[in-house]
Design a protein around this motif. Structure first.
Motif, mmCIF file in Angstrom:
data_model
loop_
_atom_site.group_PDB
_atom_site.id
_atom_site.type_symbol
_atom_site.label_atom_id
_atom_site.label_comp_id
_atom_site.label_asym_id
_atom_site.label_seq_id
_atom_site.Cartn_x
_atom_site.Cartn_y
_atom_site.Cartn_z
ATOM 1 N N UNK A 130 13.033 11.181 4.595
ATOM 2 C CA UNK A 130 11.644 10.881 4.279
ATOM 3 C C UNK A 130 11.440 9.405 3.980
ATOM 4 N N UNK A 131 10.258 8.895 4.303
ATOM 5 C CA UNK A 131 9.932 7.511 4.007
ATOM 6 C C UNK A 131 9.902 7.276 2.503
ATOM 7 N N UNK A 132 9.601 8.314 1.722
ATOM 8 C CA UNK A 132 9.639 8.221 0.263
ATOM 9 C C UNK A 132 11.081 8.413 -0.185
ATOM 10 N N UNK A 133 11.803 7.308 -0.308
ATOM 11 C CA UNK A 133 13.233 7.381 -0.612
ATOM 12 C C UNK A 133 13.513 7.907 -2.010
ATOM 13 N N UNK A 134 12.518 7.972 -2.879
ATOM 14 C CA UNK A 134 12.742 8.492 -4.229
ATOM 15 C C UNK A 134 13.109 9.968 -4.218
ATOM 16 N N UNK A 135 12.761 10.662 -3.132
ATOM 17 C CA UNK A 135 13.100 12.090 -3.039
ATOM 18 C C UNK A 135 14.605 12.309 -2.927
ATOM 19 N N UNK A 158 9.651 -2.389 -15.122
ATOM 20 C CA UNK A 158 8.371 -2.326 -15.815
ATOM 21 C C UNK A 158 7.525 -1.259 -15.129
ATOM 22 N N UNK A 159 7.143 -0.234 -15.867
ATOM 23 C CA UNK A 159 6.363 0.884 -15.326
ATOM 24 C C UNK A 159 4.907 0.731 -15.763
ATOM 25 N N UNK A 160 3.990 0.933 -14.807
ATOM 26 C CA UNK A 160 2.563 0.748 -15.097
ATOM 27 C C UNK A 160 1.770 1.976 -14.668
ATOM 28 N N UNK A 161 0.972 2.529 -15.589
ATOM 29 C CA UNK A 161 0.033 3.576 -15.209
ATOM 30 C C UNK A 161 -1.120 2.931 -14.449
ATOM 31 N N UNK A 162 -1.557 3.610 -13.390
ATOM 32 C CA UNK A 162 -2.500 3.009 -12.458
ATOM 33 C C UNK A 162 -3.823 3.771 -12.422
ATOM 34 N N UNK A 163 -4.896 3.032 -12.198
ATOM 35 C CA UNK A 163 -6.201 3.656 -11.996
ATOM 36 C C UNK A 163 -6.232 4.346 -10.644
ATOM 37 N N UNK A 167 6.315 5.778 -8.385
ATOM 38 C CA UNK A 167 7.603 6.167 -8.959
ATOM 39 C C UNK A 167 7.571 7.544 -9.597
ATOM 40 N N UNK A 168 6.442 8.221 -9.561
ATOM 41 C CA UNK A 168 6.358 9.548 -10.159
ATOM 42 C C UNK A 168 5.019 9.762 -10.831
ATOM 43 N N UNK A 169 4.890 10.897 -11.520
ATOM 44 C CA UNK A 169 3.641 11.280 -12.160
ATOM 45 C C UNK A 169 3.831 11.411 -13.669
ATOM 46 N N UNK A 170 2.783 11.131 -14.420
ATOM 47 C CA UNK A 170 2.783 11.398 -15.853
ATOM 48 C C UNK A 170 2.543 12.885 -16.089
ATOM 49 N N UNK A 171 2.669 13.315 -17.334
ATOM 50 C CA UNK A 171 2.412 14.713 -17.654
ATOM 51 C C UNK A 171 0.970 15.102 -17.348
ATOM 52 N N UNK A 172 0.091 14.100 -17.365
ATOM 53 C CA UNK A 172 -1.316 14.370 -17.073
ATOM 54 C C UNK A 172 -1.612 14.331 -15.583
ATOM 55 N N UNK A 208 -1.421 5.547 -4.862
ATOM 56 C CA UNK A 208 -1.191 6.084 -3.524
ATOM 57 C C UNK A 208 -1.758 7.492 -3.490
ATOM 58 N N UNK A 209 -2.503 7.822 -2.446
ATOM 59 C CA UNK A 209 -3.106 9.150 -2.337
ATOM 60 C C UNK A 209 -2.619 9.853 -1.084
ATOM 61 N N UNK A 210 -2.774 11.166 -1.064
ATOM 62 C CA UNK A 210 -2.371 11.940 0.105
ATOM 63 C C UNK A 210 -0.863 11.920 0.275
#
Length: 385
Positions: free
Chosen positions: A45-50, A234-239, A277-282, A244-246
């Motif tokens: 996959x192009x998403x190498x984090x998997x 450095x991890x940043x929560x994003x608006x 890099x992933x999702x928050x609990x929310x 990235x969507x979809x």
């Protein structure tokens, strides 16, 4: 019956060395402890984090180490970075660029479009830094597109590049974990023995050294702690606008390489942006910035990089909570565990039929991501063997 050369480990060094020897008509048996083809979809996959979730392609326990056909190139971020000119000079590898080009001719490189977080971050970078060439070009500096080892949007590992059309004198065995070297025989964990005129270890800085110790060829005291690029995340929560969507695109597409001027004049700081890099609990997605000092110890460079990134993030609309983490990358750059013990050579002292050709015996920690320098070193060995 002799099998010519046995290469232990089918990562970047092993695949390149085995193919280089085979192209010269030398009989080669390439042994890989981990699995082979077909690779799981998560690795392509192009998403190498998997890749971090595919347990059978990783050795147990820290540090994170790849296992399987292609080694680190089968699970890493697919970034291809050209050897730094500083390393070419100080290592006295005048032929390095020729070997690098031969390797790049086999690899398949693609560039991908940056996501919204990377685009916004790039606007901040552009205030003080110029656009740079793709990272596969040596001496790439500035805000550069990542050269990714991909074909048609899917991973293209070193095994894909060097083993797919190999000559018949190259035999590849997966699921072949090596227990020890006993004279001129390689003894597998299942008890099978393979005779060899020469054994080349390419099992990684930890495993190659451990195999030599188990075989009684070196003392444990000769194995040094690996050298790594000091890294902070450095991890940043994003608006919503920066997320990235979809379907996930590539988490990484750009990096900044620059010289801070702190004590040295060459490139000593690397900053890479991850759109995801992933999702928050929310359920909110977040991005990250990986800051690396390209020297074994360079605290002032790291502090300068962190301050730069934090300042840019603070000015970016849409960036929320910012946190500092440590070692959130799935693979660290482990090098030079045997460099001092081998005094700059590759052949095991007192065992002329055994060589170590991977990151364990690099002349020094590279001033770039080490995959290409490791492959260059393996190809140089294979040409001179």
């Amino acid at each position: 019956m002799s099998n010519g050369v046995v290469v232990v480990g089918a990562g970047p060094a092993g695949c390149v060395a085995a193919r280089t020897l085979a192209d010269r008509g030398i009989d080669v048996t390439l042994l890989e402890a981990g699995p082979g083809h077909p690779r799981p979809a998560e690795l392509d996959a192009i998403n190498h984090l998997r890749a971090a979730a595919v347990q059978q392609w990783w050795w147990d326990g820290p540090p994170r180490r790849a296992r399987g056909l292609g080694g680190g190139s089968a699970v890493n971020g697919m970034v291809v970075s050209g050897i730094d000119p500083l390393d070419v000079r100080r290592w006295e590898w005048p032929d390095a660029y020729d070997h690098q080009q031969a390797i790049l001719d086999r690899l398949h490189i693609e560039l991908v479009q940056p996501g919204p977080f990377t685009l916004a971050f790039g606007q901040m970078v552009g205030r003080g830094f110029t656009e740079g060439p793709p990272t596969a070009i040596s001496d790439s500096r500035g805000w550069s597109p990542l050269s990714l080892a991909m074909r048609d949007g899917r991973r293209f590992s070193v095994a894909d590049a060097f083993l797919a059309d190999a000559p018949s004198c190259l035999t590849v065995r997966t699921g072949a974990e090596v227990d020890r070297i006993d004279g001129n025989e390689v003894v597998l964990a299942d008890g099978d023995r393979i005779e060899a005129d020469h054994v080349a270890l390419a099992a990684g800085s930890f495993n190659s050294a451990a195999l030599l110790v188990r075989s009684g060829l070196i003392d444990q005291g000769l194995v040094a702690e690996p050298l790594n690029h000091s890294t902070t995340v450095v991890v940043a929560q994003l608006s919503d606008e920066l997320q990235v969507t979809g379907e996930l695109g590539a988490p990484s597409s750009r990096l900044l390489r620059t010289a801070t001027g702190i004590g040295v004049k060459w490139v000593d700081l690397q900053i890479m942006v991850l759109d995801y890099t992933g999702d928050t609990d929310e359920g909110r997605r977040h991005g990250a910035v990986i800051i690396s000092a390209l020297e074994p110890v360079r605290k002032k460079v790291m502090i300068a990089g962190i301050n730069l990134v934090l300042r840019w993030l603070a000015e970016m609309p849409g960036v929320g909570k910012i946190t500092l983490g440590e070692d959130q990358t799935p693979v660290s750059h482990q090098c030079c565990t045997l460099t001092e013990a081998f005094e700059g050579g590759r052949v095991v002292p007192g065992a002329s039929h055994v060589s170590v050709i991977d990151a364990a015996t690099l002349p020094a920690l590279p001033h770039t991501n080490p995959m290409l320098p490791i492959m260059i070193g393996a190809r140089r060995w294979g040409k001179l063997f």
